[in-house]
Design a protein around this motif. Structure first.
Motif: not given
Length: 306
Positions: A40, A43-44, A48, A226, A230
């Protein structure tokens, strides 16, 4: 100073990982959480960061650095290090316990980052860095010893924890080298996220992630991916532009400080007097480093327009 605050904010997000796992549903395993966190978050992070990199490319004047095999290999290397950090750390916790392994991993990272930076650049860390790192590392040791009820010293577990610290040290130094070569920070961190996500996707079929069906499990996975991957690594890489790799790695010792405070306030944990002294010493070391990093890094890196 903004670079210091960005890295400290990243460390704060890193420090919520343990509490998030503790508040998660039953049936989770460290490996399954780590894999989903990377899938997760990686990828995020890539989505971004690459979007921000394209935006910056439209405003940047002049041609960027050439895309050769060397920078591609270095970017992939950061993704590999990010992906292997967690299983190495979990190996340490399995053998020696969370407290001991956290002390070894987080305490070794800034020292290893400073030594690696010196080996690569022949530039000795500043006296402020040496003093602040010594204080911060001592604080982490006191926090770990004072907050634990015991723990083994299994050699394989120690190797795993030191390997985790070394992985982070490599990430900090490789990213610093890529920035010095003129690469956009968001391209660097996006490539790291994409590489780590791709590696963890290969492991996904071999772990049990049925706990994602629980609303609490899904919320935990989203937060860990996230926020702690991220957002945290974008902040870390942005802040790294104005700092040395050694300084950035030491500032991330704000992670155990955050984790300890959350343990007290959220999980109701109690710290011994020795652990409280460790928190004070750790905070003093971070404050000293922040004060000593007020001036711009020399040579000054290129500016990012976000």
């Amino acid at each position: 100073m903004r670079s210091v605050l960005a890295v400290l904010a990243a460390a704060l997000l890193f420090g919520t990982t343990g509490t998030s796992q503790a508040l998660g549903p039953d049936g989770t395993t460290p490996l399954s959480i780590g894999v989903m966190r990377m899938v997760i978050g990686g990828t995020a992070l890539a989505l971004v960061a690459f979007a921000l990199a394209r935006r910056h490319a439209r405003t940047r004047t002049g041609a960027g650095p050439a895309l050769t095999a060397r920078p591609v290999a270095l970017m992939i290397l950061t993704g590999v290090c990010l992906a292997v950090y967690q299983p190495l750390f979990f190996l340490g916790t399995e053998r020696n316990g969370v407290a001991v392994s956290t002390v070894i991993a987080l305490g070794s990272a800034p020292v290893l980052a400073g030594l690696l930076e010196w080996a690569l650049t022949r530039r000795l860390p500043s006296r402020v860095w040496i003093a602040a790192t010594a204080l911060a590392t001592l604080g982490v040791v006191l926090l770990g010893v004072g907050g634990s009820s015991g723990g083994g010293t299994d050699p394989i577990g120690i190797i795993g924890a030191v390997g985790a610290g070394a992985s982070f040290a490599v990430i900090a130094n490789v990213q610093r080298r890529l920035l010095d070569d003129g690469w956009d920070a968001f391209t660097v961190v996006g490539s790291m996220g994409a590489s780590s996500a791709a590696l963890c996707l290969l492991a996904l079929p071999f772990v049990d992630v049925s706990w994602l069906g629980d609303p609490g499990g899904l919320a935990m996975a989203l937060w860990l991916g996230l926020a702690t991957i991220a957002v945290a690594y974008i902040l870390f890489t942005w802040g790294l532009q104005g700092l040395s790799a050694a300084t950035a790695a030491t500032l991330t010792l704000g992670e155990p400080l955050t984790a300890a405070l959350l343990g007290i306030t959220v999980l109701g944990e109690h710290l011994s007097l020795l652990a409280v002294i460790g928190l004070v010493v750790l905070g003093t070391g971070l404050a000293l480093l922040a004060w000593g990093s007020r001036s711009a890094r020399d040579p000054a890196p290129f500016a990012i327009e976000a």
